[in-house]
Design a protein around this motif. Structure first.
Motif: not given
Lengths: 128, 484, 446
Positions: B98-104, C396-411
């Protein structure tokens, strides 16, 4: 309940035996019985300054952990390291072999704040 | 029984890893490699299955014995909740999604469970908002007291003390101390509830609040609880409700209705998630509007389109008290339990918990001294002082019960009752089971008069008897590999 | 009659008679009418069939099919069936805390074995029977170090999980501690900064291995310097990595913490997890939580009990080392079962498998134009990838492809918006990794 005549006592059941300006401190027979089998003693550091009626050590048994309050102010010059391997000495010989620490007294007048053996005996009777 | 390490045979293997389909591509550089051998056992899968199956059989449990531990609410843990908790769509869900963009969008089902639970718990307790984050009751207590501190800080109040009844569970003073407060302990009166006079004496502007459970650990409901709330509020103190005894009041009483500002619930007590030999649990915390701004983040919200999301935008929040959203696996089980029981089921649960405890009280009160001779709620507190005079102590009674295939009630708690025996049967036990327990207790009383030595020196039927706890504390051995 | 209520109406009548009241309502006499609930708006109860169906529909709303390349401290490892079968036994799951040792030897012995397993895994002398999770364990370790040294300054390596660091900040906000964060240099701990800050007012240096960026390190030099100043070293670890990595014990670390989820616990959307804490024997009394010890019974038979309880809340109350009561005993036993099934060779093999899979993924990802993989320090099964654009959009785009591709560090790390950490466990097949890389290429080349 055992009470040693020439010692002085606190309401928290510590005893002190004074010779010149060296005070030997321990807990009374009443205290060791209330605690049960003693499993560990946490000593103050040698060289630490302690103040009368302030916490300076703690004693653990299976069912309790109690703070011990210094009956007299001064500097810790020795701790009874035998209690590290045999904490049960306090149960077996609370007034003698189970002594906890020796203090170089800073104020002899403080002894007047403590109870005599007779007063401590009466105190024990009053708490039942 | 041998330790699993003692069953180790060099070269034996249990679970087999798959072979690498990418070959052997990397090595840890020498200086970062471990040199010390890892001493995990070398045993077969069958060895492991036998070892742990046999070990489990050395436990008493709710699934196998009557377990009337006071203060613990050892009710039946429904198996259907286990099946639900194992649904792969929940069990395999990564907490960072859920912490990803649109992750919810990736965890809508889970977020809905959290949101719905908050609503249900508000309805049950009369609180305005809940956080599911705390991972156990004590964790909830700390979260609650930290919010109390934040409230006072925001108002510029100088608060030093928290008032706690002397009959309270040890986590209450421990929590208050960790949060930086000094404790004022107030005794119970002759009716077994906190003394109002003593409370008044100790109230001052420096009191941050009061932590209390109702019914208390004597099993008694304080009929002046609203007056207590009024008094504490009059010094701008906050009322904390320890929800450990909530099983006694479902549908009959809500802490939020009488002035409590903050509370925790033990899901592993009232809402029947399994105790696991000491956890995991879950300790959600509820608050009234006063304290809502201080709730930890993240918080689960429902958006206008009906979907759930996580919100972190709460500038007055105390912050992060846990890594994620709570012990989700536990919350899910409790959620299923509440949905199953529903409104009437929850009420009946309380009714029968209180009925069963009073039945025990009624049948044993002429033999075992009652700590307080009055109606109890979900637990009955006796004192074994009569039997102790004959040489049979609460501990002996506990050990005798083990030989009769009954897990002992809580003994030596609360500290305010000498030789205390605290019996909480819960609503899941039948009259037949309880009658058997009563018969055994009556037998114990009889034996204490005629043959006390038959009661002491117990248990005799278990694989071990009267472990030497002094030796365990003096010759500390917590690690098979010898160093500690 | 509601589910799980055991008494029949006939039983109820007989019991009320014994008590001497005519209705259950009378038992609630102490609750004044004015205390009655203002409302009790709970929906009506349902059957097991209906509740299971309702929750199954909620389950379907979770994206369970995503192939996870996401870690950040929580990893998708394979859990053998025997773990689940054994830990589901009612005798383990429905027992209480072992306050009556004679009828809890199952749990007690299992916890002693768990403690032993954690000690040998980490190279430490003593551990406890669990804390809630890796984050709260780190907080407890920091407080332990403060208690032991009597000092208030804590140095925190920037490579320590930002999730854990937030927890520490929350708990210590009203207490008098001073936290200083040091940066990460080429992926690893910044010795220069740490040594500069270390003084005789430092309680502890907090490190993590592998760190949040996936980098491996050897902290023995930092430990030596810290000890010169009388400060303690706390290291947060990843248990599976210890199948191969130098142990904190070998680095002379004082307190070890960690998240035990990777040892046979499902991801479970945030919990229950497993908080590990381990330390030197001489610090055992400062360590919070329950501890199981070996002893003998009255017949001289070996057995196990909760020991050193005098430190805990139910005895020490306001002077306790922590307020913890319920921990995660069942999770600890679950991890022990897992560790026993894998055994010493199995864990080493598993770690090697993770390393190889991650290395394969790294090499393939590096081939994608515009993408760089950080190689300034060695890593275990997680590594840092630098993308040509915002990582959160790529993910976000990778999710549509079926992958939780990694964890972005920016936040969590301002300035690192194009960075993400990618985790590859033994569960990721060659096909999955190649498909991931293909999708990544497609997304970036559009």
């Amino acid at each position: 309940m055992e009470v040693v005549d020439h010692y002085l006592y606190t309401k928290e059941h510590e005893w002190v035996s004074i010779e010149d300006s060296i005070a030997t401190i321990g807990i009374t027979d009443y205290a060791q019985e209330a605690l049960g089998d003693i499993t560990f003693v946490e000593f103050p550091g040698v060289g630490d300054e302690v103040e009368q009626f302030e916490e300076f050590a703690s004693i653990e048994s299976v069912k309790a952990a109690n703070d011990i309050f210094a009956p007299i102010s001064g500097k810790i010059i020795e701790v009874n390291t035998r209690l590290e391997s045999d904490p049960g000495l306090i149960n077996k010989s609370a007034f003698e072999k189970g002594w906890i620490a020796k203090v170089q007294m800073s104020d002899k007048e403080e002894a007047s704040n403590l109870m005599t053996a007779e007063e401590y005996q009466k105190f024990l009777e009053s708490i039942g | 029984m041998q330790l699993v390490f003692e069953k180790s045979v060099s070269g034996k293997r249990g679970y087999r890893n798959p072979a690498s389909d990418v070959g052997h591509l990397a090595s840890i550089p020498g200086k970062y490699q471990r040199e010390q051998e890892c001493g995990l056992p070398e045993v077969s899968e069958l060895d492991v299955v036998r070892h742990f199956t046999l070990l489990s059989q050395q436990n008493f449990s709710v699934d196998t014995q009557f377990y009337p531990l006071g203060s613990c609410t050892m009710k039946y843990n429904p198996k259907f909740t286990e099946r639900i908790a194992q649904m792969p769509e929940f069990a395999g869900l990564h907490p960072l999604l859920p912490q990803l963009k649109q992750g919810e969008k990736l965890a809508q089902g889970a977020l809905e469970v959290l949101y719905e639970m908050e609503q249900l718990l508000c309805a049950i307790t009369g609180m305005d908002n809940f956080t599911m984050q705390p991972l156990a009751g004590a964790h909830g207590e700390l979260t609650g007291v930290m919010m109390m501190a934040a409230y006072h800080k925001a108002k510029g109040n100088k608060k030093k003390y928290i008032i706690i009844p002397d009959s309270a569970h040890g986590t209450n003073p421990a929590t208050a101390a960790i949060a930086g407060y000094e404790i004022i302990s107030v005794p119970s009166d002759k009716h077994g509830v906190m003394s109002l006079d003593e409370l008044k004496k100790n109230l001052s502007d420096e009191v941050a609040g009061l932590m209390i459970t109702c019914p208390d650990t004597h099993g008694i409901f304080h009929s002046q609880i609203d007056e207590i709330a009024r008094l504490v509020h009059s010094v701008d103190g906050l009322m904390y409700y320890d929800g450990a005894n909530l099983n006694a009041v479902l549908g009959r009483f809500r802490p939020g209705d009488v002035g409590f500002d903050v509370m925790h619930i033990n899901l592993h007590k009232t809402f029947s998630t399994p105790h696991g030999g000491g956890g995991p649990g879950s300790g959600p915390v509820g608050v009234t509007k006063k304290l809502v701004p201080y709730l930890p983040v993240s918080r689960v919200i429902k958006r206008a389109d009906g979907t759930c999301a996580l919100n972190y935008d709460y500038p007055d929040s105390i912050g992060y008290i846990a890594s994620f959203y709570g012990n989700f696996g536990i919350i899910l089980r409790a959620y299923a339990y509440i949905l199953l029981l529903g409104k009437e089921g929850l009420k009946e649960t309380t009714d029968h918990a209180v009925l069963n405890a009073n039945y025990i009280r009624g049948r044993l009160k002429d033999h075992f001294e009652l700590a307080y001779d009055r109606l109890c709620m979900h637990e009955a507190v006796f004192s074994a002082s009569r039997q102790a005079k004959r040489g049979v102590h609460a501990l002996d009674i506990a050990k005798f019960l083990i030989d009769e295939g009954i897990h002992p009630p809580t003994v030596y708690f609360p500290l305010t009752v000498k030789e205390s025996i605290m019996v909480e049967p819960t609503e899941s036990e039948s009259r037949q089971t309880i009658d058997h327990f009563i018969e055994v207790m009556l037998k114990i009383d009889e034996l204490s008069k005629t043959q006390p030595e038959a009661v002491t020196d117990r248990p005799r039927s278990t694989p071990v008897s009267r472990p030497d706890e002094v030796k365990a504390a003096r010759d500390v051995n917590t690690n098979y590999f010898g160093k500690g | 009659m509601a589910s799980f209520i055991a008494n029949t109406p006939a039983d109820v009548e007989a019991m009320l008679k014994t008590i001497g009241v005519s209705s259950i309502d009378e038992l609630f006499a102490d609750i004044k009418r004015s205390h009655a609930p203002k409302s009790f708006n709970i929906p009506a109860g349902k059957s097991e069939f209906e509740v299971t169906g309702h929750i199954a529909r909620l389950a379907a709303k979770n994206a369970a099919g995503l192939i996870p390349f996401i870690g950040g401290g929580y990893y998708d490892h394979f859990i053998p069936a025997a773990v689940t079968a054994l830990i589901s036994r009612g005798e383990f799951a429905t027992a209480y805390t072992p306050y009556q040792p004679e009828c809890s030897q199952g749990t007690l012995q299992a916890l002693y074995e768990y403690q032993s397993a954690v000690c040998t895994l980490t190279g430490m002398e003593v551990t406890n029977a669990s804390l809630y999770d890796g984050g709260t364990a780190l907080y407890e370790a920091a407080m332990m170090a403060a208690r032991l040294t009597g000092r208030h300054k804590i140095i925190m390596d920037g490579g320590v999980s930002p999730i854990y660091r937030k927890i520490l900040k929350t708990y210590t906000s009203n207490l008098h501690y001073e936290f200083t964060e040091t940066p990460v240099v080429h992926g690893q701990s910044d010795r220069g900064q740490i040594m500069k800050l270390l003084d005789n007012d430092t309680a502890a240096v907090i490190l993590q291995n592998p760190n949040f960026f996936g980098a491996i390190d050897d902290h023995a030099d930092i430990a030596a310097k810290a000890h010169e100043q009388g400060a303690l070293v706390i290291q947060s670890i990843y248990p599976v990595a210890l199948g191969l990595l130098k142990t904190p014990g070998e680095m002379d670390v004082d307190i070890v913490t960690g998240e035990g989820q990777s040892l046979g616990l499902p991801l479970n959307f945030g919990g229950p997890y497993l908080g590990i804490i381990a330390t030197r024997k001489k610090f055992i009394r400062a360590m919070p939580g329950r501890i199981v010890g070996q002893t003998v019974d009255k017949n001289g038979k070996r057995c196990f009990v909760n020991t050193l309880q005098a430190r805990e809340q139910h005895i020490r109350r306001e002077k306790a080392t922590s307020n913890i009561c319920t921990n995660v005993s069942l999770c600890a036993v679950q991890s022990l079962i897992y560790m026993s099934l894998l055994g010493k060779e199995g864990l080493k093999e598993l770690a090697q498998l993770n390393l190889d899979k991650a290395e394969f993924a790294r090499r393939e990802i590096e081939k994608v134009p515009g993408v760089a993989v950080k190689r300034s320090s060695p890593t275990f099964n997680e590594f840092t990838v630098v993308l040509p654009k915002d990582a959160s959009r790529v993910v976000e785009a990778m999710i549509a492809k079926g992958f939780a591709a990694g964890f972005p560090l920016g936040q969590y790390y301002p300035g690192m918006e194009n960075y993400m950490i990618v985790a590859v466990t033994e569960k990721r097949t060659k096909e999955e990794i190649l498909a991931y890389v293909k999708s990544l290429k497609e997304i970036l080349c559009n």
